[in-house]
Scaffold this motif. Structure first.
Motif, PDB file in Angstrom:
ATOM      1  N   ILE A 476       0.495  -0.892   0.186  1.00 29.62           N
ATOM      2  CA  ILE A 476      -0.084  -0.254   0.206  1.00 29.62           C
ATOM      3  C   ILE A 476       0.687   1.355   0.169  1.00 29.62           C
ATOM      4  N   ARG A 477       1.469   1.097   0.320  1.00 31.16           N
ATOM      5  CA  ARG A 477       2.398   2.320   0.846  1.00 31.16           C
ATOM      6  C   ARG A 477       4.000   2.515  -0.926  1.00 31.16           C
ATOM      7  N   ARG A 480       0.972   3.770  -3.026  1.00 38.96           N
ATOM      8  CA  ARG A 480       1.152   5.841  -2.861  1.00 38.96           C
ATOM      9  C   ARG A 480       1.469   6.917  -3.213  1.00 38.96           C
ATOM     10  N   GLN A 558      -7.588  11.187  -0.685  1.00 36.16           N
ATOM     11  CA  GLN A 558      -7.570  10.433  -0.518  1.00 36.16           C
ATOM     12  C   GLN A 558      -7.614   9.591   1.095  1.00 36.16           C
ATOM     13  N   CYS A 560      -5.087   7.379   2.978  1.00 33.12           N
ATOM     14  CA  CYS A 560      -4.436   5.425   3.417  1.00 33.12           C
ATOM     15  C   CYS A 560      -4.221   4.986   5.032  1.00 33.12           C
ATOM     16  N   LEU A 574      -5.996   1.950   0.219  1.00 30.30           N
ATOM     17  CA  LEU A 574      -6.078   3.900  -0.314  1.00 30.30           C
ATOM     18  C   LEU A 574      -7.495   3.984  -1.289  1.00 30.30           C
TER      19      LEU A 574
END
Length: 843
Positions: A476-477, A480, A558, A560, A574
């Motif tokens: 996910i990081r 992003r 967004q 996260c 995300l």
């Protein structure tokens, strides 16, 4: 002159003065200066406006107030110094008192927890002795006793719940069982992994070790009044992201000022592969004799299905065992909260590979128990003014944005019929599911103040897949921070254009170039940074000649979450939606995004089930070598859902585009997942990620030996050239080292060390799509071409200081670059070209 030290003494009455006297020590003369009450009042008025007045301001004060004319300006300066000191001492004393009250309350909570654990130990000792005695009894007697117990429990749970007397009896029993779980030993609680209690923690968290269903427990201190906490917790829609609806059908008073409610709750399914759950429960709110408030809840055995039985048919009925909230007032420190969630989610109704989601107490703890306590703590901090958000937005507005994004994504993933969703051309063989909601429009997504409605509706393309040996937080990081690795700027532009009236167009009709700049502007975050709300600006320019200088920037709202790798059982998300530049509080949000949920691995499994995009199950044998096999045998479910507003005349075109786009996103995510997987599955990339692999060692040897051969000096220190150390030291070399192939017309990069990846702001996967000429501007390319002939002739070349560009469009300066041929040691042919950028930095 030394700083004046403030000394304050109590006012004393003076027989020679009619007013009260304020004494202050003059640092100049060392004597006390006496002020009358009128003088103090005048000084206090100025202090309220300006605690630290300048010399001119103090002189002006003396001129404006005749009663201060007999006081020296230096003495007034000392008065303000003393006043500021007293104010600072008062605030510090108040803060310390508050801290002391909180610590006392936490100490009391920890002592109660310790007493509960002592009781649990005693109970376990007794049970151990009882089990030893049972070993000497006959098996038949044990079977009979067990049978009687089951019958009694079943009959007890099937009591008539259709009359108030029966409901009150159930409510009282629910209260007793809930309290035994919250503060007693009815459940064998163990500490939640990775959630150690401490002075800075949100609370104390535990999960069930062995009980029917899944259960989690939390307790903590919150600086809110008990009634406010009850109000927040009963509004489950505000803090439980998977709650779709909650309706109270019947409410009537009970004894002791309590209330009994019959509640029907619907929850979202976390993926596209399992049905949603609903609950038919009794909720009992009452006050205990010690002043504590209790809200307890449990499922009823009736068939309450809400207002629409047909809609309820889409759900699997789950069971809530006695659960609830115990809120005890804590004088001067707020309230102490105990939360218990105990559920039976009917795991057998889900595909076998997904059952860990419904059998894990850690998952329930993260998305319900811990989420509730964190939400209350967040409200408490916002109420006290401890939280500051960006862009001038109120905390409640930002919370609403996060909730709307999450709810919009859940609506898209689940696609309920009663919301207007219908599946388009799905025969079970498609990898990507296409659903259309013709009833959905801008006015339905936001408040009535929004702009015009969609002419056609909203189309959703969604899919789910299984990921192997990938950390959800790391993936996910990456998604992003590196949006250009998977997203199409023209598709984002189409979604953004749909927010404006009469701007529907098929992607590609107005092509736009993405400049590579992605600017993240934070709006706010939760108290433990487990969720971030931010605005993303994607900078772009039109490729049409008439719009050459027109900015085509796109803005996304967004959220996260789940980026902490140590959060056991937490899902990573995300979720984003296009917004316009005005970013109104009631702006329409059409949410799309990713959700990755970890699955508990089963120790000792010899086979791993994989899940393809069509929801079919395929059993594939998997062998993992080495000591890290257990850590690599991790699985997670990735769910992707993208929504596209459309005009009715373009529905078919948008459906084709959406399916192709989601497939391309899936392909990109799979490539990234292979690259960041510790198992190093990706050929040509995974080998380089593992410093000890034979491929990495061979490439490192060729790079270093060729450097020494052509330039007459070593690239690495001599002690780094021994055995397996060479790839490691090359990877961590301070200069950016990149290799590109010479087999293509345009040289493609095939390898970069860590500094090289940092310089280009890319990953090993994306690196293989970058050609050498892309990192230079026109001047840099001319310099490169000028030295290329020399490089190919003598095997190396020195390039002067210059500027190159990262994949994000940022300029990078370097003092010097060295290029050399990397020779294959076996046949002495050219394997690739290597470049070393010395002392590089971002401009």
């Amino acid at each position: 002159m030394a700083m004046a030290v403030a000394h304050h003494r109590e006012n004393s009455s003076n027989n020679n003065n009619s007013g009260s006297i304020d004494k202050h020590l003059d640092s100049i003369s060392g004597k006390y200066v006496r002020y009358t009450s009128e003088q103090v009042e005048a000084l206090e008025r100025v202090y309220a406006e300006c605690p630290k007045p300048s010399s001119l301001r103090r002189q002006q004060l003396i001129r404006d107030c005749p009663i201060l004319s007999n006081i020296d300006p230096k003495q007034i300066k000392v008065w303000f110094q003393n006043r500021r000191c007293r104010e600072k001492q008062r605030k510090e004393a108040s803060r310390l008192q508050t801290v002391n009250r909180k610590l006392s309350a936490m100490n009391k909570l920890l002592m109660e927890e310790n007493d509960r654990l002592q009781k649990q130990v005693s109970q376990l000792v007794c049970e151990n002795g009882f089990m030893r005695q049972q070993l000497h009894t006959t098996p038949a007697a044990t079977a009979d006793a067990s049978s009687d117990s089951v019958v009694t429990t079943t009959q007890h749970s099937m009591r008539d719940a259709n009359n108030p007397a029966g409901l009150l009896s159930i409510a009282q029993e629910t209260l007793t069982k809930f309290l035994s779980k919250a503060t007693g030993t009815a459940v064998d609680w163990v500490q939640m992994p990775g959630m150690k209690p401490g002075p800075d923690s949100v609370g104390i968290f535990a999960i069930s070790q062995s009980c029917g269903g899944v259960a989690a427990r939390a307790c903590g201190l919150v600086s809110l009044e008990p009634m406010k906490i009850v109000e927040i917790l009963k509004d489950r829609l505000s803090w439980f992201r998977e709650c779709r609806s909650l309706e109270v059908f019947t409410s009537f008073p009970a004894g002791n000022g309590g209330t009994i409610e019959l509640v029907y709750t619907q929850t979202y399914a976390p993926t596209t592969l399992a049905p949603s759950r609903d609950f038919w429960t009794l909720r009992y709110t009452t006050t205990l004799e010690n002043g504590s408030l209790v809200v307890c809840e449990r499922s009823l055995s009736g068939t309450g299905t809400g207002p629409n039985p047909a809609a309820a048919a889409q759900f699997v009925r789950a069971e809530m065992l006695p659960s609830g909230y115990l809120i005890r007032p804590c004088e001067g420190a707020g309230s102490i909260i105990h939360i218990v969630d105990h559920l039976n989610l009917e795991a057998q109704s889900a595909p076998e590979v997904l059952r860990p989601l419904y059998e894990s107490s850690k998952v329930i703890a993260q998305k319900m128990t811990i989420a509730a306590l964190r939400y209350i703590r967040q409200i408490a901090q916002e109420t006290s003014g401890e939280v500051v958000y960006g862009l001038g937005r109120q905390p409640a507005v930002l919370r609403t944005f996060s909730q709307r994004l999450s709810r919009g994504f859940n609506d898209a993933v689940n696609g309920f019929n009663d919301d207007g969703w219908t599946i388009v051309n799905c025969d079970g063989a498609e990898d990507v599911i296409i659903a259309v909601n013709s009833a959905k429009n801008l006015n339905g997504i936001s408040n009535s103040a929004s702009s015009s409605a969609f002419l056609g509706g909203v189309l959703c393309a969604k899919a789910s897949m299984l990921l192997q040996n990938v950390s959800p937080a790391v993936l996910i990081r990456f998604l992003r921070e590196h949006r250009s690795e998977w997203a199409d700027f023209n598709v984002d532009a189409y979604a953004a254009a749909s927010l404006k009236a009469d701007t529907y167009a098929y992607p590609g009709m107005r092509p736009t170039r993405f400049t590579g700049n992605q600017i993240i502007m934070p709006l706010g975050h939760t108290i433990e940074h487990e969720e971030m709300l931010e605005v993303i600006r994607l900078e772009g320019h039109s490729l049409a000649e008439e719009d050459t200088f027109v900015s085509r920037d796109i803005h996304l709202l967004q959220i996260c979450s789940g980026v902490d790798e140590n959060a056991i059982g937490a899902c990573s998300e995300l979720i984003f939606a296009p917004i316009d530049e005005m970013f109104l509080d009631d702006a329409p949000l059409v949410a799309s995004g990713f959700r990755i949920i970890p699955l508990a691995s089963k120790q000792g499994d010899k086979k791993v089930e994989t899940l393809d995009l069509t929801s079919g199950l395929e059993v594939v044998p998997m062998t993992v070598h080495g000591a890290d096999a257990s850590s690599q045998n991790t699985r997670s479910v990735l769910t992707i859902a993208f929504q596209f507003p459309f005009d009715r005349s373009l529905q078919d075109n948008v459906a084709i585009m959406a399916r192709q786009y989601v497939r391309s996103v899936i392909s990109s995510v799979q490539r990234v997942a292979m690259a960041i997987s510790p198992s190093g599955i990706s050929p040509g990339v995974g080998a380089k990620l593992s410093h000890g692999s034979p491929e990495a060692l061979t490439l490192a040897q060729w790079i270093c030996l060729s450097y020494s051969y052509h330039l007459g000096t070593d690239l690495l220190r001599s002690d780094s050239l021994v055995g397996d150390l060479m790839p490691k030291h090359l990877w961590h070399h301070q200069d950016a080292i990149l290799c590109c192939s010479v087999k293509q017309l345009l040289p493609l990069f095939i390898f970069a060390n860590q500094a090289g990846l940092d310089m280009l702001e890319t990953s090993l996967v994306a690196l293989q799509d970058i050609t050498l000429d892309k990192i230079f501007d026109e001047s840099g390319r001319k310099t490169l071409y000028a030295g290329f002939a020399k490089l190919m002739e003598q095997g190396f070349a020195y390039l002067p200081a210059g500027i190159c560009m990262s994949t994000m469009g940022r300029h990078v300066s370097y003092e010097q670059a060295i290029a050399w041929k990397v020779l294959n040691a076996e046949d002495n042919t050219v394997h690739c070209l290597a470049f070393s950028f010395i002392n590089w930095s971002f401009v």
